[in-house]
Design an enzyme around this catalytic site. Structure first.
Site, PDB file in Angstrom:
ATOM      1  N   ASP A  81       0.810  -1.214   0.000  1.00 34.30           N
ATOM      2  CA  ASP A  81       0.000   0.000   0.000  1.00 34.30           C
ATOM      3  C   ASP A  81       0.845   1.268   0.000  1.00 34.30           C
ATOM      4  O   ASP A  81       2.065   1.225   0.174  1.00 34.30           O
ATOM      5  CB  ASP A  81      -0.968  -0.001   1.198  1.00 34.30           C
ATOM      6  CG  ASP A  81      -0.305  -0.479   2.494  1.00 34.30           C
ATOM      7  OD1 ASP A  81       0.934  -0.459   2.575  1.00 34.30           O
ATOM      8  OD2 ASP A  81      -1.031  -0.868   3.425  1.00 34.30           O
ATOM      9  N   ASN A 152      -7.346  -1.878  14.307  1.00 36.09           N
ATOM     10  CA  ASN A 152      -8.758  -2.088  13.965  1.00 36.09           C
ATOM     11  C   ASN A 152      -8.933  -3.337  13.104  1.00 36.09           C
ATOM     12  O   ASN A 152      -9.993  -3.554  12.528  1.00 36.09           O
ATOM     13  CB  ASN A 152      -9.330  -0.857  13.237  1.00 36.09           C
ATOM     14  CG  ASN A 152      -8.639  -0.601  11.910  1.00 36.09           C
ATOM     15  OD1 ASN A 152      -7.662  -1.277  11.574  1.00 36.09           O
ATOM     16  ND2 ASN A 152      -9.117   0.370  11.165  1.00 36.09           N
ATOM     17  N   HIS A 154      -7.252  -4.064  10.329  1.00 37.52           N
ATOM     18  CA  HIS A 154      -6.959  -3.967   8.895  1.00 37.52           C
ATOM     19  C   HIS A 154      -5.698  -4.757   8.548  1.00 37.52           C
ATOM     20  O   HIS A 154      -4.797  -4.908   9.364  1.00 37.52           O
ATOM     21  CB  HIS A 154      -6.900  -2.513   8.399  1.00 37.52           C
ATOM     22  CG  HIS A 154      -5.718  -1.710   8.813  1.00 37.52           C
ATOM     23  ND1 HIS A 154      -5.762  -0.341   8.985  1.00 37.52           N
ATOM     24  CD2 HIS A 154      -4.427  -2.045   9.083  1.00 37.52           C
ATOM     25  CE1 HIS A 154      -4.574   0.112   9.317  1.00 37.52           C
ATOM     26  NE2 HIS A 154      -3.741  -0.901   9.388  1.00 37.52           N
ATOM     27  N   GLU A 159      -9.563  -1.615   5.218  1.00 35.31           N
ATOM     28  CA  GLU A 159     -10.182  -1.143   6.450  1.00 35.31           C
ATOM     29  C   GLU A 159     -11.470  -1.926   6.730  1.00 35.31           C
ATOM     30  O   GLU A 159     -11.977  -2.636   5.845  1.00 35.31           O
ATOM     31  CB  GLU A 159     -10.513   0.353   6.299  1.00 35.31           C
ATOM     32  CG  GLU A 159      -9.289   1.240   6.087  1.00 35.31           C
ATOM     33  CD  GLU A 159      -8.463   1.449   7.355  1.00 35.31           C
ATOM     34  OE1 GLU A 159      -8.430   0.553   8.219  1.00 35.31           O
ATOM     35  OE2 GLU A 159      -7.833   2.512   7.473  1.00 35.31           O
TER      36      GLU A 159
HETATM   37  C1  F6R Z   1       1.483  -1.207   6.023  1.00 36.34           C
HETATM   38  C2  F6R Z   1       0.278  -1.984   6.242  1.00 36.34           C
HETATM   39  C3  F6R Z   1      -0.528  -1.842   7.482  1.00 36.34           C
HETATM   40  C4  F6R Z   1       0.296  -2.075   8.748  1.00 36.34           C
HETATM   41  C5  F6R Z   1      -0.550  -1.911   9.999  1.00 36.34           C
HETATM   42  C6  F6R Z   1       0.266  -2.052  11.254  1.00 36.34           C
HETATM   43  O1  F6R Z   1       2.059  -1.531   4.771  1.00 36.34           O
HETATM   44  O2  F6R Z   1      -0.075  -2.727   5.388  1.00 36.34           O
HETATM   45  O3  F6R Z   1      -1.588  -2.755   7.466  1.00 36.34           O
HETATM   46  O4  F6R Z   1       0.841  -3.367   8.704  1.00 36.34           O
HETATM   47  O5  F6R Z   1      -1.171  -0.665  10.001  1.00 36.34           O
HETATM   48  O6  F6R Z   1       1.130  -0.973  11.350  1.00 36.34           O
HETATM   49  P1  F6R Z   1       2.318  -0.985  12.408  1.00 36.34           P
HETATM   50  O7  F6R Z   1       3.236  -2.055  11.974  1.00 36.34           O
HETATM   51  O8  F6R Z   1       2.955   0.385  12.267  1.00 36.34           O
HETATM   52  O9  F6R Z   1       1.705  -1.232  13.727  1.00 36.34           O
END
Ligand code: F6R
Length: 257
Positions: A81, A152, A154, A159
């Site tokens: 992403d 959450n 995701h 989302e």
């Molecule tokens: C980023 C991604 C997100 C993160 C998630 C956790 O490429 O795909 O899904 O893996 O938001 O973020 P952190 O690792 O910062 O807690």
């Protein structure tokens, strides 16, 4: 490198005593795929994540490159992403993150690196996303996909509400996700409102999927994900459709299981 003494609690869940050990375990699994593909004279297609979770994984892979001769010459990468509306040089862009934590320190060929662009024009995003999916197919799919998990639920930026059959697309970021990013962006108003993300379907098509979760902050969502039925409200629950998915946690992330 210290050897992680993992406590397997189920076949596909590894709980490691520390974040470092969980990250080393993850890096080793990725390196093994790269090497196995090298021996076959094939490319290794990696699906890569950003955020705090994979930082130590990339650090370890860089160490392996520098100290153990792990080469990335046969690696093709696809990132999950990117925030929409920011340039690849923005200090919080995922392009920049990947250069800083991995790409600048290994011998991956620049032409083998793929990320969605936050600068894609709105009227062209649909076509760019189709092309992103086609490129993944061109390489015969992702060999190993690294995932983190949002608080959450995701995965990538799928989302809550994301359908099982979703593919790469533009998505509105959930208020929860934007709040989580507010500090690093220097205020909620500076956090992008949209992102481009691979879909659930795109992710589920990967040949192998590793979900890494670290720290106490992730304990609650890991528990919810494991206890809940599959639901778009917690997109990570869709991973249950694939019993072969490998979960790697540190003790804190697994503490409520
Ligand atoms: C980023 C991604 C997100 C993160 C998630 C956790 O490429 O795909 O899904 O893996 O938001 O973020 P952190 O690792 O910062 O807690």
């Amino acid at each position: 490198m210290t050897k992680a003494s993992n406590i397997p609690i189920e076949n596909n869940i590894q709980v490691c005593p520390t974040q470092e050990q969980a990250s080393e375990t993850t890096a080793q699994l990725i390196a093994d795929v790269i090497k196995a593909k090298q021996e076959l004279g094939q490319v290794a297609v990696l699906g890569l994540a950003t955020g705090n979770t994979p930082k130590l994984v990339y650090k370890e892979l860089v160490q392996m490159h520098k100290n153990q001769g792990l080469t990335f010459k046969n690696v093709v990468s696809f990132n999950l992403d990117e925030y929409h509306g920011i340039t690849p040089d923005h200090k919080l862009s995922y392009h920049r993150f990947m250069r800083e934590y991995l790409f600048n320190h290994v011998d991956i060929l620049p032409e083998n690196i793929h990320l969605p662009f936050g600068t894609w024009k709105k009227n062209r995003i649909g076509q760019h996303c189709i092309e992103y999916e086609e490129k993944i197919k061109h390489y015969n799919g992702i060999d190993i996909q690294l995932l983190g998990i949002g608080r959450n639920g995701h995965i990538a930026f799928n989302e809550p509400g994301s359908p099982f059959d979703s593919v790469t697309r533009l998505i509105d970021l959930h208020p929860f996700t934007r709040n989580d990013a507010a500090d690093e962006f220097g205020g909620l108003d500076k956090v992008p409102t949209q992102a481009i993300t691979m879909g659930i379907h795109t992710i589920m098509n990967a040949k192998r999927i590793l979900l890494l979760a670290l720290g106490k902050r992730k304990a609650e969502i890991i528990k919810k994900t494991f206890e809940s039925e599959m639901t778009p409200q917690i997109p990570a629950t869709f991973l249950k459709a694939r019993p072969d998915i490998e979960y790697i946690f540190d003790t804190e992330a697994a503490s409520l299981l």
